[in-house]
Design a protein around this motif. Sequence first.
Motif, PDB file in Angstrom:
ATOM      1  N   GLU A 167      38.006  63.944  50.347  1.00 16.90           N
ATOM      2  CA  GLU A 167      37.843  65.277  50.566  1.00 16.90           C
ATOM      3  C   GLU A 167      35.963  65.332  51.238  1.00 16.90           C
ATOM      4  N   GLU A 168      35.335  64.016  50.541  1.00 19.25           N
ATOM      5  CA  GLU A 168      34.002  64.127  50.962  1.00 19.25           C
ATOM      6  C   GLU A 168      34.385  63.391  52.421  1.00 19.25           C
ATOM      7  N   PHE A 194      33.669  64.469  60.153  1.00 25.10           N
ATOM      8  CA  PHE A 194      33.185  65.541  60.878  1.00 25.10           C
ATOM      9  C   PHE A 194      32.549  65.540  61.649  1.00 25.10           C
ATOM     10  N   ALA A 195      30.864  65.487  60.907  1.00 31.14           N
ATOM     11  CA  ALA A 195      29.731  65.322  60.984  1.00 31.14           C
ATOM     12  C   ALA A 195      29.839  64.691  62.454  1.00 31.14           C
ATOM     13  N   THR A 196      30.009  62.901  62.082  1.00 28.15           N
ATOM     14  CA  THR A 196      29.790  62.081  62.631  1.00 28.15           C
ATOM     15  C   THR A 196      30.753  63.070  64.270  1.00 28.15           C
ATOM     16  N   ARG A 228      46.229  64.081  56.506  1.00 33.03           N
ATOM     17  CA  ARG A 228      47.501  63.488  56.804  1.00 33.03           C
ATOM     18  C   ARG A 228      47.333  62.099  55.894  1.00 33.03           C
ATOM     19  N   GLY A 229      48.267  61.287  55.408  1.00 34.30           N
ATOM     20  CA  GLY A 229      47.599  59.511  54.788  1.00 34.30           C
ATOM     21  C   GLY A 229      47.799  58.712  55.728  1.00 34.30           C
ATOM     22  N   LEU A 230      46.933  57.928  55.674  1.00 31.56           N
ATOM     23  CA  LEU A 230      46.260  56.394  56.613  1.00 31.56           C
ATOM     24  C   LEU A 230      47.653  56.157  57.337  1.00 31.56           C
ATOM     25  N   ALA A 262      37.070  56.066  56.856  1.00 27.50           N
ATOM     26  CA  ALA A 262      36.477  55.885  56.168  1.00 27.50           C
ATOM     27  C   ALA A 262      37.210  56.729  54.764  1.00 27.50           C
ATOM     28  N   GLY A 263      36.899  55.901  53.373  1.00 25.02           N
ATOM     29  CA  GLY A 263      37.521  56.213  52.207  1.00 25.02           C
ATOM     30  C   GLY A 263      35.782  56.506  51.131  1.00 25.02           C
TER      31      GLY A 263
END
Length: 420
Positions: free
Chosen positions: A336-337, A343-345, A363-365, A383-384
């Motif tokens: 989530e973070e 999304f901002a990027t 979705r997953g990686l 990014a995780g």
Amino acid sequence: MSTFKAPKGTYDLIPPQSAAFLAVREAIAAPLRSSGYGYIETPGFESVELFARGVGESTDIVTKEMYTLTTKGGSELALRPEGTASVLRAALEANLHKLGNLPVKLWYSGSYYRYERPQKGRYRHFSQVGAEAIGAEDPALDAELIILADQAYRSLGLRNFRILLNSLGDKECRPVYRTALQDFLRGLDLDEDTRRRIDINPLRVLDDKRDDVQKQLVGAPLLVDYLCDACRAYHDEVRALITAAGVVYEDDPRLVRGLDYYTRTTFEFVHDGLGAQSAVGGGGRYDGLSEMIGGPSLPSVGWALGVDRTVLALEAEGITLELPPATSVFAVPLGEEARRVLFATVTELRRKGVAADFSYGGRGLKSAMKSANRSGARYTVVAGERDLAEGVVQLKDMESGEQEAVALDAVVDKLRSLLA
């Protein structure tokens, strides 16, 4: 799958093929925009009478191919089968010819509709880009439009097209030719519909594509032999200007085209790789059309080039257009973070002119990387939680497969420099 399908004889433009259509429209419009032509857009439907008067009551377009409708108020309307009559109507209605700067030079792009027997390259809904120069009788204007169309096709990489050129004379010399042609045609073995056409517009018989008719037309009188001195001089000047510009053309004394409004210069662009539907575009001078639709005398010239036919011509020559990627950067958030941060990027990249997309739906990686691959993006940003704790993202080059950690606050500038 939907219950509904596109109507017979029509097509849907969908990615990625639609990108080629957009590129063709842009390539045709580009030389017009740099030559003083302003963009015009007209309604998709007009009064039936506009086309009956302008295109000609004897043409197949008006007698057989128009989609017509009656409004609740009783008005008879038609979906536009071609662009010139609408553009001239709009120019007259807006009094563009009274602004003192003739010719009025306009270009347009849109969909047109004709009820035809569908086959490859001939549809009931088709796309054209057109240009009209209204209010000046000048061979240089005719030459300009032919040269600009040639330039547009060549900018796309097309080489195997031919320009056919003819003169249809004017109100001085065409009546003499018309009588001679009618006398010749009345001696042929023709069906009733075609014989009727001899009385209304005999030149249209020359445009008949049926083999049995074409065989009988051998030896028919040619308009070029009947041109008055003024029309001959005008035509010679058009030919000289085109030749001086390095544009190659072929004289075709049988070329008449399917619309009644043409006078003097008429031309067609044909591509031999398209089979029966070889015409990719065409046009000519229409000095009397303004009066036909109730306007003042405004000698004019124009053309329309088929976008669908041009795409088929590119395919016939094996030309693949170099199109910019729809997506350059694809962002894959894990958690989530990361979703909020990336999304901002992506939003910032877009604001700075970079084509960027995002893995939606949480979705997953593995699934997200498949989407990144399908998008055609050159770079993927992943990014995780651990990456964000370290203040970095993983930047992957989709071409080489190489991956590196880049500071989050530097990734936008880094991507812009890599893509520059």
